[in-house]
Design a protein around this motif. Structure first.
Motif, PDB file in Angstrom:
ATOM      1  N   MET A   1      14.100   7.950  27.605  1.00 37.32           N
ATOM      2  CA  MET A   1      14.548   8.136  26.162  1.00 37.32           C
ATOM      3  C   MET A   1      14.898   6.751  25.924  1.00 37.32           C
ATOM      4  O   MET A   1      15.593   6.098  26.523  1.00 37.32           O
ATOM      5  CB  MET A   1      15.061   9.230  25.750  1.00 37.32           C
ATOM      6  N   SER A   2      14.563   6.473  24.424  1.00 37.98           N
ATOM      7  CA  SER A   2      14.986   5.179  23.888  1.00 37.98           C
ATOM      8  C   SER A   2      16.465   5.352  23.908  1.00 37.98           C
ATOM      9  O   SER A   2      17.305   6.298  23.634  1.00 37.98           O
ATOM     10  CB  SER A   2      14.180   4.966  22.503  1.00 37.98           C
ATOM     11  N   VAL A   3      17.279   4.066  23.918  1.00 36.10           N
ATOM     12  CA  VAL A   3      18.675   4.250  23.866  1.00 36.10           C
ATOM     13  C   VAL A   3      19.052   2.941  22.432  1.00 36.10           C
ATOM     14  O   VAL A   3      20.429   2.788  22.306  1.00 36.10           O
ATOM     15  CB  VAL A   3      19.276   3.550  24.981  1.00 36.10           C
ATOM     16  N   SER A   4      18.172   2.335  21.942  1.00 32.84           N
ATOM     17  CA  SER A   4      18.525   1.398  20.994  1.00 32.84           C
ATOM     18  C   SER A   4      18.639   1.887  19.492  1.00 32.84           C
ATOM     19  O   SER A   4      17.759   2.480  19.023  1.00 32.84           O
ATOM     20  CB  SER A   4      17.458   0.501  20.886  1.00 32.84           C
ATOM     21  N   ALA A   5      20.177   1.806  19.432  1.00 29.58           N
ATOM     22  CA  ALA A   5      20.763   2.638  18.190  1.00 29.58           C
ATOM     23  C   ALA A   5      19.975   1.704  17.076  1.00 29.58           C
ATOM     24  O   ALA A   5      20.104   2.497  15.814  1.00 29.58           O
ATOM     25  CB  ALA A   5      22.159   2.332  18.179  1.00 29.58           C
ATOM     26  N   ALA A   6      19.680   0.503  17.226  1.00 30.16           N
ATOM     27  CA  ALA A   6      19.150  -0.310  16.072  1.00 30.16           C
ATOM     28  C   ALA A   6      17.846   0.384  15.448  1.00 30.16           C
ATOM     29  O   ALA A   6      17.274  -0.034  14.551  1.00 30.16           O
ATOM     30  CB  ALA A   6      18.862  -1.754  16.492  1.00 30.16           C
ATOM     31  N   LEU A   7      17.044   1.177  16.242  1.00 30.30           N
ATOM     32  CA  LEU A   7      16.025   2.070  15.586  1.00 30.30           C
ATOM     33  C   LEU A   7      16.301   3.112  14.789  1.00 30.30           C
ATOM     34  O   LEU A   7      15.327   3.527  14.154  1.00 30.30           O
ATOM     35  CB  LEU A   7      15.246   2.281  16.924  1.00 30.30           C
ATOM     36  N   GLY A   8      17.598   3.504  14.636  1.00 24.78           N
ATOM     37  CA  GLY A   8      17.916   4.480  13.603  1.00 24.78           C
ATOM     38  C   GLY A   8      18.317   5.845  14.480  1.00 24.78           C
ATOM     39  O   GLY A   8      18.367   5.952  15.451  1.00 24.78           O
ATOM     40  N   GLU A   9      18.528   6.896  13.331  1.00 25.59           N
ATOM     41  CA  GLU A   9      18.988   8.071  14.127  1.00 25.59           C
ATOM     42  C   GLU A   9      17.989   8.954  15.006  1.00 25.59           C
ATOM     43  O   GLU A   9      16.907   8.810  14.696  1.00 25.59           O
ATOM     44  CB  GLU A   9      19.168   8.892  12.913  1.00 25.59           C
ATOM     45  N   ARG A  10      18.448   9.504  15.841  1.00 28.01           N
ATOM     46  CA  ARG A  10      17.624  10.198  16.875  1.00 28.01           C
ATOM     47  C   ARG A  10      17.373  11.601  16.506  1.00 28.01           C
ATOM     48  O   ARG A  10      17.897  12.056  16.001  1.00 28.01           O
ATOM     49  CB  ARG A  10      18.290  10.276  18.335  1.00 28.01           C
ATOM     50  N   ARG A  11      15.898  11.844  16.339  1.00 22.79           N
ATOM     51  CA  ARG A  11      15.331  13.223  15.906  1.00 22.79           C
ATOM     52  C   ARG A  11      14.358  13.595  16.679  1.00 22.79           C
ATOM     53  O   ARG A  11      14.083  13.122  17.577  1.00 22.79           O
ATOM     54  CB  ARG A  11      14.916  12.882  14.426  1.00 22.79           C
ATOM     55  N   THR A  12      14.253  14.871  16.447  1.00 24.24           N
ATOM     56  CA  THR A  12      12.946  15.668  17.306  1.00 24.24           C
ATOM     57  C   THR A  12      11.631  16.264  16.330  1.00 24.24           C
ATOM     58  O   THR A  12      12.121  16.650  15.064  1.00 24.24           O
ATOM     59  CB  THR A  12      13.489  16.626  18.159  1.00 24.24           C
ATOM     60  N   ALA A  13      10.666  16.321  16.836  1.00 30.17           N
ATOM     61  CA  ALA A  13       9.573  16.885  15.942  1.00 30.17           C
ATOM     62  C   ALA A  13       8.882  17.686  16.964  1.00 30.17           C
ATOM     63  O   ALA A  13       8.715  17.326  18.361  1.00 30.17           O
ATOM     64  CB  ALA A  13       8.427  15.781  15.528  1.00 30.17           C
ATOM     65  N   GLU A  14       8.572  18.918  16.631  1.00 28.48           N
ATOM     66  CA  GLU A  14       7.941  19.838  17.347  1.00 28.48           C
ATOM     67  C   GLU A  14       6.214  19.755  17.224  1.00 28.48           C
ATOM     68  O   GLU A  14       5.675  20.058  16.068  1.00 28.48           O
ATOM     69  CB  GLU A  14       8.399  21.381  17.028  1.00 28.48           C
ATOM     70  N   THR A  15       5.732  19.404  18.181  1.00 30.80           N
ATOM     71  CA  THR A  15       3.944  19.609  18.136  1.00 30.80           C
ATOM     72  C   THR A  15       3.328  20.695  19.116  1.00 30.80           C
ATOM     73  O   THR A  15       4.164  21.173  20.021  1.00 30.80           O
ATOM     74  CB  THR A  15       3.627  18.027  18.723  1.00 30.80           C
ATOM     75  N   PRO A  16       2.001  20.891  19.119  1.00 35.48           N
ATOM     76  CA  PRO A  16       1.490  22.030  19.995  1.00 35.48           C
ATOM     77  C   PRO A  16       1.919  21.647  21.413  1.00 35.48           C
ATOM     78  O   PRO A  16       1.862  22.549  22.134  1.00 35.48           O
ATOM     79  CB  PRO A  16       0.138  21.885  19.452  1.00 35.48           C
ATOM     80  N   ALA A  17       1.834  20.203  21.779  1.00 33.01           N
ATOM     81  CA  ALA A  17       2.177  19.904  23.196  1.00 33.01           C
ATOM     82  C   ALA A  17       3.593  19.919  23.818  1.00 33.01           C
ATOM     83  O   ALA A  17       3.834  20.032  24.829  1.00 33.01           O
ATOM     84  CB  ALA A  17       1.486  18.527  23.335  1.00 33.01           C
ATOM     85  N   GLY A  18       4.262  20.032  22.753  1.00 32.24           N
ATOM     86  CA  GLY A  18       5.873  19.824  23.010  1.00 32.24           C
ATOM     87  C   GLY A  18       6.481  19.257  22.133  1.00 32.24           C
ATOM     88  O   GLY A  18       6.124  18.780  20.925  1.00 32.24           O
ATOM     89  N   THR A  19       7.756  18.697  22.631  1.00 31.85           N
ATOM     90  CA  THR A  19       8.923  18.420  21.811  1.00 31.85           C
ATOM     91  C   THR A  19       8.768  16.775  21.947  1.00 31.85           C
ATOM     92  O   THR A  19       8.762  16.269  23.057  1.00 31.85           O
ATOM     93  CB  THR A  19      10.231  18.847  21.894  1.00 31.85           C
ATOM     94  N   ILE A  20       8.807  15.993  20.741  1.00 33.38           N
ATOM     95  CA  ILE A  20       8.709  14.552  20.772  1.00 33.38           C
ATOM     96  C   ILE A  20      10.145  13.963  20.180  1.00 33.38           C
ATOM     97  O   ILE A  20      10.232  14.416  18.958  1.00 33.38           O
ATOM     98  CB  ILE A  20       7.437  14.046  19.889  1.00 33.38           C
ATOM     99  N   GLU A  21      10.451  13.197  20.694  1.00 33.60           N
ATOM    100  CA  GLU A  21      11.893  12.713  20.472  1.00 33.60           C
ATOM    101  C   GLU A  21      11.468  11.528  19.700  1.00 33.60           C
ATOM    102  O   GLU A  21      10.557  10.585  20.114  1.00 33.60           O
ATOM    103  CB  GLU A  21      13.125  12.490  21.420  1.00 33.60           C
ATOM    104  N   TYR A  22      12.167  11.023  18.478  1.00 34.96           N
ATOM    105  CA  TYR A  22      11.919   9.811  17.815  1.00 34.96           C
ATOM    106  C   TYR A  22      12.987   9.102  17.223  1.00 34.96           C
ATOM    107  O   TYR A  22      14.111   9.739  16.960  1.00 34.96           O
ATOM    108  CB  TYR A  22      10.696   9.978  16.818  1.00 34.96           C
ATOM    109  N   ARG A  23      13.229   8.052  16.763  1.00 33.33           N
ATOM    110  CA  ARG A  23      14.097   7.458  15.738  1.00 33.33           C
ATOM    111  C   ARG A  23      13.596   6.978  14.645  1.00 33.33           C
ATOM    112  O   ARG A  23      12.269   6.524  14.598  1.00 33.33           O
ATOM    113  CB  ARG A  23      14.659   6.241  16.612  1.00 33.33           C
TER     114      ARG A  23
END
Length: 282
Positions: A1-23
């Motif tokens: 999982m990404s650790v770079s806070a410069a990419l912004g706030e950590r969030r999640t999205a639900e897709t048919p394949a599963g949970t995707i974490e993103y910034r």
């Protein structure tokens, strides 16, 4: 999982394949960054923040082996399935007129995506990436054999924590000219070592690799009649620059450029120059 806070706030999205974490960071027209196998959103830590003053920069940790949420067991991890996951991710965020910026295996995913699911995409930037017969590239072809065995995949995951292994051509040694910073490298290598579900996802992905998909993906680019830029690393040791030229020729609005002083991971080697070219392009 990404650790770079410069990419912004950590969030999640639900897709048919599963949970995707993103910034996510910034506002304006959306830019979605698509990384390759064995890395995550940290690849874009020097690029996305430079564009966030004008664009909504969305950097997912896609489930290609350095992610934090294992997928559902029935998730398709062939190249078409990987592209579907990205399409479903964009749908979950209700994005439109997206600029896709992709690197490495993410470039092959992006080729299939714009060729088969282009409805949310307004522009494409491909950087050095898998294409045609280079799927996977030659130094990583042993992974197809390793994926036949749980024990071998465990060994791959365990061994890649060591710096000397990381700098081998069979790992990350040819994609950058110098070692990647330790915290980021741990974000790339810890999940496959410590999370059996992530290792299982990577195993299924590797077993589904087939060059017929990359040839089909490239051929489908002929139907993507929107702005497209192909940026290839001048010093790429993995992907031949002729592949970049061929991809640009297949794209009706494609343009090809070489970026000097870079290997395959252009976002790692030349983040400022890459951000500048993307900014000028979109």
């Amino acid at each position: 999982m990404s650790v770079s806070a410069a990419l912004g706030e950590r969030r999640t999205a639900e897709t048919p394949a599963g949970t995707i974490e993103y910034r996510e960071r910034g506002g304006g027209s959306p830019v979605v960054f698509v990384h390759g196998v064995g890395v995550n959103g940290d690849l874009w830590r020097g690029v996305a923040p430079r564009l966030a003053d004008e664009h909504r920069c969305i950097v997912p940790d896609l489930p290609w082996g350095a992610h934090s949420h294992p997928l559902r067991e029935d998730a398709d991890l062939s190249l078409p399935g990987m592209a579907r996951i990205v399409a479903d991710f964009m749908a979950a965020l209700d994005l439109g007129d997206v600029t896709i910026v992709a690197n490495d295996t993410g470039g092959a995913v992006a080729q299939w995506l714009v060729g088969h699911r282009p409805e949310r995409i307004g522009a494409l930037v491909l950087t050095s990436c898998d294409a045609f017969e280079k799927f996977p590239p030659t130094p990583q072809r042993y992974l197809g054999f390793a994926a036949r065995s749980r024990a071998l995949m465990w060994l791959v995951g365990w061994s890649v924590q060591f710096r000397f292994v990381q700098r081998l051509p069979t790992a990350y040694g040819w994609v950058t000219s110098r070692p990647i910073e330790d915290a980021v490298m741990r974000s790339y290598t810890d999940p496959v070592r410590t999370n059996p579900g992530v290792r299982h996802d990577l195993t299924r992905l590797l077993r589904a690799v087939d060059t017929r998909y990359t040839f089909e993906a490239a051929e489908s680019l002929r139907g993507f009649d929107r702005p497209a830029l192909v940026l290839w690393a001048e010093d790429d040791k993995i992907f031949p620059r002729e592949h970049g030229r061929r991809l640009a020729e297949l794209l009706p609005q494609g343009r090809f450029e070489l970026l000097p002083n870079s290997r395959t991971f252009i976002p790692e080697e030349q983040p400022e120059r890459l951000a500048s070219r993307v900014r000028d392009f979109i």
